[in-house]
Each structure stands twice: as C-alpha cells, then as structure tokens.
Design a protein around this motif. Structure first.
Motif, PDB file in Angstrom:
ATOM      1  N   ARG A 203      57.225  41.778  65.825  1.00  0.00           N
ATOM      2  CA  ARG A 203      55.556  41.834  65.456  1.00  0.00           C
ATOM      3  C   ARG A 203      54.855  43.263  66.519  1.00  0.00           C
ATOM      4  NH1 ARG A 203      55.830  39.769  60.731  1.00  0.00           N
ATOM      5  NH2 ARG A 203      56.788  37.697  60.462  1.00  0.00           N
ATOM      6  N   LEU A 204      55.493  43.647  66.685  1.00  0.00           N
ATOM      7  CA  LEU A 204      55.471  44.999  67.427  1.00  0.00           C
ATOM      8  C   LEU A 204      55.146  46.185  66.899  1.00  0.00           C
ATOM      9  CD1 LEU A 204      57.091  44.510  70.707  1.00  0.00           C
ATOM     10  CD2 LEU A 204      54.801  43.915  70.664  1.00  0.00           C
ATOM     11  N   ASN A 205      54.409  47.109  67.048  1.00  0.00           N
ATOM     12  CA  ASN A 205      53.619  48.508  66.110  1.00  0.00           C
ATOM     13  C   ASN A 205      54.637  49.248  66.305  1.00  0.00           C
ATOM     14  OD1 ASN A 205      52.530  50.403  64.804  1.00  0.00           O
ATOM     15  ND2 ASN A 205      51.040  50.655  66.151  1.00  0.00           N
ATOM     16  N   PRO A 206      55.479  49.280  65.022  1.00  0.00           N
ATOM     17  CA  PRO A 206      57.005  50.488  65.510  1.00  0.00           C
ATOM     18  C   PRO A 206      55.962  52.363  64.980  1.00  0.00           C
ATOM     19  CG  PRO A 206      55.925  49.571  63.569  1.00  0.00           C
ATOM     20  CD  PRO A 206      55.572  48.578  63.474  1.00  0.00           C
ATOM     21  N   TRP A 207      55.222  51.564  65.258  1.00  0.00           N
ATOM     22  CA  TRP A 207      54.480  53.422  65.281  1.00  0.00           C
ATOM     23  C   TRP A 207      54.282  53.609  66.675  1.00  0.00           C
ATOM     24  CZ3 TRP A 207      54.886  55.548  60.554  1.00  0.00           C
ATOM     25  CH2 TRP A 207      55.002  55.558  59.580  1.00  0.00           C
ATOM     26  N   LYS A 208      54.254  52.645  67.429  1.00  0.00           N
ATOM     27  CA  LYS A 208      54.617  53.240  69.082  1.00  0.00           C
ATOM     28  C   LYS A 208      55.321  54.190  69.629  1.00  0.00           C
ATOM     29  CE  LYS A 208      50.617  50.400  69.565  1.00  0.00           C
ATOM     30  NZ  LYS A 208      49.625  50.106  70.965  1.00  0.00           N
ATOM     31  N   LEU A 209      56.937  53.263  68.837  1.00  0.00           N
ATOM     32  CA  LEU A 209      57.576  53.447  69.488  1.00  0.00           C
ATOM     33  C   LEU A 209      58.579  54.906  69.503  1.00  0.00           C
ATOM     34  CD1 LEU A 209      60.552  50.858  67.020  1.00  0.00           C
ATOM     35  CD2 LEU A 209      59.699  51.120  69.566  1.00  0.00           C
ATOM     36  N   PRO A 210      57.973  56.423  68.600  1.00  0.00           N
ATOM     37  CA  PRO A 210      58.660  57.981  68.471  1.00  0.00           C
ATOM     38  C   PRO A 210      58.178  57.767  70.095  1.00  0.00           C
ATOM     39  CG  PRO A 210      57.989  57.454  66.666  1.00  0.00           C
ATOM     40  CD  PRO A 210      57.468  56.370  67.047  1.00  0.00           C
ATOM     41  N   THR A 211      57.205  57.714  70.388  1.00  0.00           N
ATOM     42  CA  THR A 211      56.549  58.425  71.633  1.00  0.00           C
ATOM     43  C   THR A 211      57.187  57.277  72.970  1.00  0.00           C
ATOM     44  OG1 THR A 211      54.441  56.498  72.048  1.00  0.00           O
ATOM     45  CG2 THR A 211      53.803  59.060  71.216  1.00  0.00           C
ATOM     46  N   LYS A 212      57.321  56.476  72.915  1.00  0.00           N
ATOM     47  CA  LYS A 212      58.210  55.930  73.675  1.00  0.00           C
ATOM     48  C   LYS A 212      59.861  55.786  74.516  1.00  0.00           C
ATOM     49  CE  LYS A 212      55.277  51.526  73.308  1.00  0.00           C
ATOM     50  NZ  LYS A 212      54.554  51.664  74.725  1.00  0.00           N
ATOM     51  N   LEU A 213      60.515  56.956  72.906  1.00  0.00           N
ATOM     52  CA  LEU A 213      61.641  56.939  72.851  1.00  0.00           C
ATOM     53  C   LEU A 213      61.977  58.183  73.182  1.00  0.00           C
ATOM     54  CD1 LEU A 213      63.388  54.342  69.973  1.00  0.00           C
ATOM     55  CD2 LEU A 213      62.825  53.743  72.691  1.00  0.00           C
ATOM     56  N   ALA A 214      60.534  58.714  73.215  1.00  0.00           N
ATOM     57  CA  ALA A 214      60.909  60.419  73.112  1.00  0.00           C
ATOM     58  C   ALA A 214      61.294  60.880  74.350  1.00  0.00           C
ATOM     59  CB  ALA A 214      59.788  61.274  73.000  1.00  0.00           C
ATOM     60  N   GLU A 215      60.939  60.840  75.658  1.00  0.00           N
ATOM     61  CA  GLU A 215      62.280  61.490  76.586  1.00  0.00           C
ATOM     62  C   GLU A 215      63.706  60.749  76.504  1.00  0.00           C
ATOM     63  OE1 GLU A 215      62.075  60.843  82.179  1.00  0.00           O
ATOM     64  OE2 GLU A 215      61.275  59.554  80.529  1.00  0.00           O
ATOM     65  N   GLN A 216      63.795  60.210  76.582  1.00  0.00           N
ATOM     66  CA  GLN A 216      65.553  59.521  76.190  1.00  0.00           C
ATOM     67  C   GLN A 216      66.327  60.244  75.126  1.00  0.00           C
ATOM     68  OE1 GLN A 216      64.614  55.458  76.317  1.00  0.00           O
ATOM     69  NE2 GLN A 216      66.134  55.265  74.410  1.00  0.00           N
ATOM     70  N   THR A 217      65.455  60.354  73.736  1.00  0.00           N
ATOM     71  CA  THR A 217      65.832  60.755  72.883  1.00  0.00           C
ATOM     72  C   THR A 217      66.172  62.384  73.228  1.00  0.00           C
ATOM     73  OG1 THR A 217      65.046  59.425  71.013  1.00  0.00           O
ATOM     74  CG2 THR A 217      65.596  61.800  70.514  1.00  0.00           C
ATOM     75  N   VAL A 218      65.152  63.179  74.153  1.00  0.00           N
ATOM     76  CA  VAL A 218      64.990  64.513  74.085  1.00  0.00           C
ATOM     77  C   VAL A 218      66.778  64.998  75.883  1.00  0.00           C
ATOM     78  CG1 VAL A 218      64.201  66.344  75.856  1.00  0.00           C
ATOM     79  CG2 VAL A 218      62.933  65.127  74.326  1.00  0.00           C
ATOM     80  N   ILE A 219      67.000  63.749  76.361  1.00  0.00           N
ATOM     81  CA  ILE A 219      67.623  64.104  77.182  1.00  0.00           C
ATOM     82  C   ILE A 219      69.247  63.195  76.228  1.00  0.00           C
ATOM     83  CG2 ILE A 219      69.615  63.104  79.061  1.00  0.00           C
ATOM     84  CD1 ILE A 219      67.046  62.134  80.199  1.00  0.00           C
ATOM     85  N   ALA A 220      69.203  62.648  75.271  1.00  0.00           N
ATOM     86  CA  ALA A 220      70.318  62.683  74.865  1.00  0.00           C
ATOM     87  C   ALA A 220      70.704  63.324  73.801  1.00  0.00           C
ATOM     88  CB  ALA A 220      70.407  60.798  73.659  1.00  0.00           C
ATOM     89  N   VAL A 221      70.166  64.431  72.841  1.00  0.00           N
ATOM     90  CA  VAL A 221      70.254  65.149  72.460  1.00  0.00           C
ATOM     91  C   VAL A 221      70.804  66.792  72.959  1.00  0.00           C
ATOM     92  CG1 VAL A 221      68.927  64.351  70.851  1.00  0.00           C
ATOM     93  CG2 VAL A 221      68.265  65.903  71.292  1.00  0.00           C
ATOM     94  N   THR A 222      70.253  66.476  74.031  1.00  0.00           N
ATOM     95  CA  THR A 222      70.632  67.827  75.095  1.00  0.00           C
ATOM     96  C   THR A 222      71.519  67.439  75.759  1.00  0.00           C
ATOM     97  OG1 THR A 222      69.193  67.255  76.425  1.00  0.00           O
ATOM     98  CG2 THR A 222      68.280  68.480  74.741  1.00  0.00           C
ATOM     99  N   THR A 223      72.129  66.134  76.382  1.00  0.00           N
ATOM    100  CA  THR A 223      73.429  66.145  76.907  1.00  0.00           C
ATOM    101  C   THR A 223      75.002  65.217  76.071  1.00  0.00           C
ATOM    102  OG1 THR A 223      73.084  63.964  77.407  1.00  0.00           O
ATOM    103  CG2 THR A 223      71.736  65.802  78.952  1.00  0.00           C
ATOM    104  N   THR A 224      74.339  65.166  74.946  1.00  0.00           N
ATOM    105  CA  THR A 224      75.188  64.111  74.013  1.00  0.00           C
ATOM    106  C   THR A 224      76.044  63.215  74.261  1.00  0.00           C
ATOM    107  OG1 THR A 224      77.460  65.806  74.392  1.00  0.00           O
ATOM    108  CG2 THR A 224      75.125  66.963  72.323  1.00  0.00           C
ATOM    109  N   SER A 225      75.506  62.943  75.918  1.00  0.00           N
ATOM    110  CA  SER A 225      75.867  62.399  76.740  1.00  0.00           C
ATOM    111  C   SER A 225      75.160  60.764  76.511  1.00  0.00           C
ATOM    112  CB  SER A 225      76.802  62.409  78.193  1.00  0.00           C
ATOM    113  OG  SER A 225      77.393  61.232  79.005  1.00  0.00           O
TER     114      SER A 225
END
Length: 219
Positions: A41-63
């Motif tokens: 029951r949490l607002n899903p629209w807040k997820l992109p900003t909360k996951l942004a940092e780890q997503t950037v590291i994930a897609v640049t290192t692929t690890s």
C-alpha cells in the motif's frame, strides 16, 4: 565484421534478441511494481527516484556484486526496509534472486533452438529452466560470464552453438537489462518480506524520517 560476412540480416536478428530481452525485463518489472504496490500500500510513483542511484550503477557496471552495497544502503535509507530484513534478503537475492539472468538465459535457449530450426520438447524446456537457475548462481557476480553459460546451455540441450557468437557480440546490452532487473528485483522482494514482517518504515519511504544503514562490514 559478422554483418560484413553474413549480411545486414544479422543486425536485425540481434535487435530482435535484444528487444525480446528488454520486453521480458519490462514485463517482470511492471509485475513486481504492481505486486509491491498492492501488498505494501505504498505509493509506487516514488520508486523511480528511490531506485535511481542503484539503477545507474547497475547499468554502468553490469554487476550485481558491485551494486550490492548501494542496493543495501538505498533499501534501508530510502525505501525503509529494516536492516535485519535487508541484510538477509538482499544477500540471498544476490546469488539466488537473479531474475533478469534466468529470463535472459531462457531467451538464449529459445534463440539457439530457432537458429537451428529445432523444436524443443517440454522436457528440454524444463531442463533449460533448471539449468538457467543453477548456472546463474555461479556466474551472476562475474561480469562477462555469459559466453560460458551460453555454450554450456547449447551443449547440454544439443543446440547449435555457432549462433552464440552473435549473442556474445551484443551481450553488454543484455547485461544492462539483466542487472537492472536483478538489483531492483531484490529490493522489491525485500519490501515484500519487510511488509510481511511489519519491518518496513513507511515514514522513511515517504521521506518524513531519515535513518542510516549499518556499514557494509557489519553485514
């Protein structure tokens, strides 16, 4: 070089493979978000900003291994999952929750079967799924481990492995897709576990309270 030898059709084939993997990742990500939103029951629209940092590291290192410290920190400090649940769930997810890798490996099996005009039996499909799950546990933390996995799958299922060369040529891009789903999927699962154990801080998630994650050395 391959396009010059075989023809430009090899490029469209690679794009179809990449597009299929990306579509699968998007579908699974959407399903994760829906389930998390319904259960917590949490607002899903807040997820992109909360996951942004780890997503950037994930897609640049692929690890997933390189991204793990950031995932742990964000899951506790930005999402609100308790340190206890985050430590256990994310550690297990690092090696066993590789959703993107397993998805990609099964697409590889289907790709190789179609390349060799082979009709897979139900037994072969089930075996391919089992091998994909087992193989990802040993290679998920190693960038560039895809060729070994692809060759093993081809050999085990009697599929033509000549087409693996084309897949290796675009593996960096599929690595981006795989790692994106792997790391963010772990956070989604941690949220579900924390919600079930009543160990998710909604004030932290909503940004009205701050906490600090323990040092990685203490995990």
């Amino acid at each position: 070089n391959m396009a010059g030898d075989v023809g430009v059709s090899v490029v469209t084939t690679a794009l179809k493979y990449l597009g299929t993997t990306l579509l699968g990742v998007l579908i699974l990500t959407a399903l994760f978000v829906v389930v998390v939103a319904v259960r917590t029951r949490l607002n899903p629209w807040k997820l992109p900003t909360k996951l942004a940092e780890q997503t950037v590291i994930a897609v640049t290192t692929t690890s997933s291994a390189v991204t793990f410290p950031t995932v742990l920190k964000n899951t506790v400090e930005r999402v609100g999952v308790s340190q206890r649940v985050a430590n256990f769930t994310l550690s297990v997810g690092l090696t066993m929750g590789s959703y993107g890798a397993v998805l990609n490996y099964m697409i590889v099996v289907m790709f190789l079967a179609q390349a060799g005009d082979i009709r897979l039996s139900l037994g072969q499909i089930v075996l391919g799924m089992a091998l994909a799950i087992l193989l990802n546990m040993g290679t998920i933390t190693v960038p560039g481990g895809f060729p070994v996995v692809a060759m093993f799958l081809a050999t085990s299922l009697d599929l033509p492995f000549a087409a693996v060369g084309l897949l290796i040529a675009v593996d960096w891009f599929t690595g981006i897709f795989r790692t994106f789903l792997n790391v963010n999927g772990d956070t989604f699962v941690a949220m579900l576990v924390a919600n079930a154990e009543d160990e998710i801080d909604r004030d932290v998630y909503n940004g009205t309270r701050t906490v600090e994650a323990d040092d990685i050395e203490e995990v």
